[in-house]
Design an enzyme around this catalytic site. Structure first.
Site, PDB file in Angstrom:
ATOM      1  N   GLY A 156     114.662  22.646  11.973  1.00 39.96           N
ATOM      2  CA  GLY A 156     115.856  22.394  12.771  1.00 39.96           C
ATOM      3  C   GLY A 156     115.758  21.151  13.640  1.00 39.96           C
ATOM      4  O   GLY A 156     116.568  20.956  14.540  1.00 39.96           O
TER       5      GLY A 156
ATOM      6  N   ASN B 277     118.533  30.204   4.427  1.00 35.06           N
ATOM      7  CA  ASN B 277     118.378  31.140   5.547  1.00 35.06           C
ATOM      8  C   ASN B 277     119.482  30.833   6.564  1.00 35.06           C
ATOM      9  O   ASN B 277     119.411  29.823   7.252  1.00 35.06           O
ATOM     10  CB  ASN B 277     116.984  30.928   6.164  1.00 35.06           C
ATOM     11  CG  ASN B 277     116.788  31.708   7.445  1.00 35.06           C
ATOM     12  OD1 ASN B 277     117.558  32.617   7.763  1.00 35.06           O
ATOM     13  ND2 ASN B 277     115.741  31.367   8.188  1.00 35.06           N
TER      14      ASN B 277
ATOM     15  N   HIS C 162     109.043  34.504   9.704  1.00 36.62           N
ATOM     16  CA  HIS C 162     109.608  33.193  10.049  1.00 36.62           C
ATOM     17  C   HIS C 162     109.127  32.802  11.446  1.00 36.62           C
ATOM     18  O   HIS C 162     108.981  33.657  12.319  1.00 36.62           O
ATOM     19  CB  HIS C 162     111.143  33.269  10.002  1.00 36.62           C
ATOM     20  CG  HIS C 162     111.797  31.932  10.080  1.00 36.62           C
ATOM     21  ND1 HIS C 162     111.919  31.227  11.266  1.00 36.62           N
ATOM     22  CD2 HIS C 162     112.354  31.140   9.125  1.00 36.62           C
ATOM     23  CE1 HIS C 162     112.522  30.078  11.025  1.00 36.62           C
ATOM     24  NE2 HIS C 162     112.794  29.997   9.739  1.00 36.62           N
TER      25      HIS C 162
ATOM     26  N   GLU D  90     110.581  31.589  13.854  1.00 35.80           N
ATOM     27  CA  GLU D  90     111.488  32.016  14.944  1.00 35.80           C
ATOM     28  C   GLU D  90     111.262  33.482  15.286  1.00 35.80           C
ATOM     29  O   GLU D  90     111.395  33.883  16.446  1.00 35.80           O
ATOM     30  CB  GLU D  90     112.950  31.731  14.542  1.00 35.80           C
ATOM     31  CG  GLU D  90     113.238  30.235  14.600  1.00 35.80           C
ATOM     32  CD  GLU D  90     114.364  29.768  13.707  1.00 35.80           C
ATOM     33  OE1 GLU D  90     115.106  30.597  13.153  1.00 35.80           O
ATOM     34  OE2 GLU D  90     114.493  28.535  13.556  1.00 35.80           O
TER      35      GLU D  90
ATOM     36  N   GLU E 290     106.332  26.177   6.391  1.00 40.32           N
ATOM     37  CA  GLU E 290     107.339  25.614   7.288  1.00 40.32           C
ATOM     38  C   GLU E 290     106.681  25.133   8.573  1.00 40.32           C
ATOM     39  O   GLU E 290     106.449  25.927   9.499  1.00 40.32           O
ATOM     40  CB  GLU E 290     108.379  26.682   7.646  1.00 40.32           C
ATOM     41  CG  GLU E 290     109.105  27.258   6.445  1.00 40.32           C
ATOM     42  CD  GLU E 290     110.479  27.766   6.851  1.00 40.32           C
ATOM     43  OE1 GLU E 290     111.461  27.265   6.316  1.00 40.32           O
ATOM     44  OE2 GLU E 290     110.561  28.650   7.716  1.00 40.32           O
TER      45      GLU E 290
ATOM     46  N   LYS F 152     120.119  32.403   9.198  1.00 39.73           N
ATOM     47  CA  LYS F 152     119.710  32.783  10.568  1.00 39.73           C
ATOM     48  C   LYS F 152     120.836  33.557  11.244  1.00 39.73           C
ATOM     49  O   LYS F 152     121.530  34.323  10.583  1.00 39.73           O
ATOM     50  CB  LYS F 152     119.313  31.543  11.370  1.00 39.73           C
ATOM     51  CG  LYS F 152     118.356  30.626  10.622  1.00 39.73           C
ATOM     52  CD  LYS F 152     117.787  29.553  11.490  1.00 39.73           C
ATOM     53  CE  LYS F 152     116.914  28.637  10.676  1.00 39.73           C
ATOM     54  NZ  LYS F 152     116.137  27.722  11.447  1.00 39.73           N
TER      55      LYS F 152
ATOM     56  N   SER G 167     113.969  21.061   7.751  1.00 40.56           N
ATOM     57  CA  SER G 167     114.937  19.959   7.689  1.00 40.56           C
ATOM     58  C   SER G 167     115.145  19.406   6.286  1.00 40.56           C
ATOM     59  O   SER G 167     115.326  18.201   6.115  1.00 40.56           O
ATOM     60  CB  SER G 167     114.534  18.847   8.673  1.00 40.56           C
ATOM     61  OG  SER G 167     114.511  19.358   9.998  1.00 40.56           O
TER      62      SER G 167
HETATM   63  C1  PEP Z   1     114.315  27.496   8.305  1.00 41.76           C
HETATM   64  O1  PEP Z   1     114.994  28.101   9.089  1.00 41.76           O
HETATM   65  O2  PEP Z   1     113.528  28.131   7.608  1.00 41.76           O
HETATM   66  C2  PEP Z   1     114.452  26.044   8.222  1.00 41.76           C
HETATM   67  C3  PEP Z   1     113.626  25.396   7.461  1.00 41.76           C
HETATM   68  O3  PEP Z   1     115.463  25.476   8.967  1.00 41.76           O
HETATM   69  P1  PEP Z   1     116.015  23.966   8.806  1.00 41.76           P
HETATM   70  O4  PEP Z   1     116.212  23.720   7.335  1.00 41.76           O
HETATM   71  O5  PEP Z   1     117.305  23.962   9.567  1.00 41.76           O
HETATM   72  O6  PEP Z   1     114.992  23.065   9.376  1.00 41.76           O
END
Ligand code: PEP
Length: 251
Positions: free
Chosen positions: A169, A9, A93, A95, A163, A11, A209
């Site tokens: 992040g 992703n 998501h 976000e 998640e 983003k 992460s």
């Molecule tokens: C994500 O955006 O779905 C995500 C898991 O980000 P990151 O891997 O940067 O934690």
């Protein structure tokens, strides 16, 4: 047997020059032992899909509107994603839930629209740190699953990404036992709602992460069928080891 899925992703990251990363990924994984997906920003989907055409790497969107067309400035429909060459879409998501106030009912309506356009739909669920600390994780995940997944879901059209919000992040990864507990719970819920056949065929991704250094440990957890990766999907150099770890986990 569920096929692994390594999904990136991007983003709100990526300009034309970033397509060289996709090119490198395509070159590095000509015949991957798992599915590989990159979800770039909407501005790059059509070019990314052209670049990846005929390769094993698939391209997806990061959101879509629940309606097919109309007066919705700035939004993109599932049909538009499909038309641009996307095969998948990420929905719900954290976000989007946080930045755009998306609720489960909206995510469900979007997922229904995406499935009707034959897009494989990756629905994200996850608890905040406060919810985990209050021992509400499974209640929160259970509510998001019932509210966000439409009845039309099948083992092909649906992928669920767990998640934990506190792991996205942040560099903080959930412990294998924490991931296993939630993934087993999600599997059970899917089997109860959709029956064993569908419930067992839906892929469950972990996101938060994930990096080359921790991927193998995560992929060894029961009911983890792949990863949804943010930061480490932006370059082929970082994403490729995650794809390789998933291929090795399937061996
Ligand atoms: C994500 O955006 O779905 C995500 C898991 O980000 P990151 O891997 O940067 O934690």
């Amino acid at each position: 047997m569920r096929r692994g899925l390594a999904a990136g992703n991007w983003k709100m990251n990526g300009l034309s020059t970033s397509l060289s990363e996709l090119e490198a990924l395509v070159a590095a994984h000509a015949e991957p032992g798992c599915e590989v997906l990159i979800c770039p920003p909407a501005t790059l989907i059509a070019r990314a899909a052209q670049l990846a055409e005929g390769s094993a790497v698939m391209v997806g969107g990061q959101d879509c509107h629940a309606e097919g067309a109309g007066a919705h400035t700035g939004d993109i429909s599932a049909a538009m994603l499909r038309d641009a060459g996307a095969s998948h879409v990420i929905l719900g998501h954290s976000e989007r839930r946080a930045d755009h106030g998306e609720r489960d009912a909206q995510v469900r309506a979007k997922a229904k629209a995406a499935m009707a356009e034959e897009l494989v739909t990756i629905i994200c669920v996850g608890e905040t740190l406060e919810e985990r600390d209050a021992s509400n994780t499974l209640d929160i995940i259970g509510g998001q699953l019932s509210g966000s997944i439409p009845d039309e879901a099948t083992g092909h059209s649906l992928v669920v990404a767990y998640e934990p919000v506190w792991a996205i992040g942040t560099g903080r990864v959930a412990e294998p036992a924490q991931i296993g507990e939630v993934h087993d719970f999600i599997r059970g819920r899917l089997e109860r709602r959709f029956g064993a056949g569908v419930g067992r065929s839906v892929r469950l991704l972990y996101g938060g992460s994930v990096k080359g250094a921790n991927a193998a440990e995560i992929f060894a957890v029961s009911n983890v069928d792949g990863a949804l990766v943010g930061g480490a999907s932006l370059t082929a150099q970082d994403f490729s080891p995650i794809v390789t770890a998933l291929e090795e986990a399937a061996d």
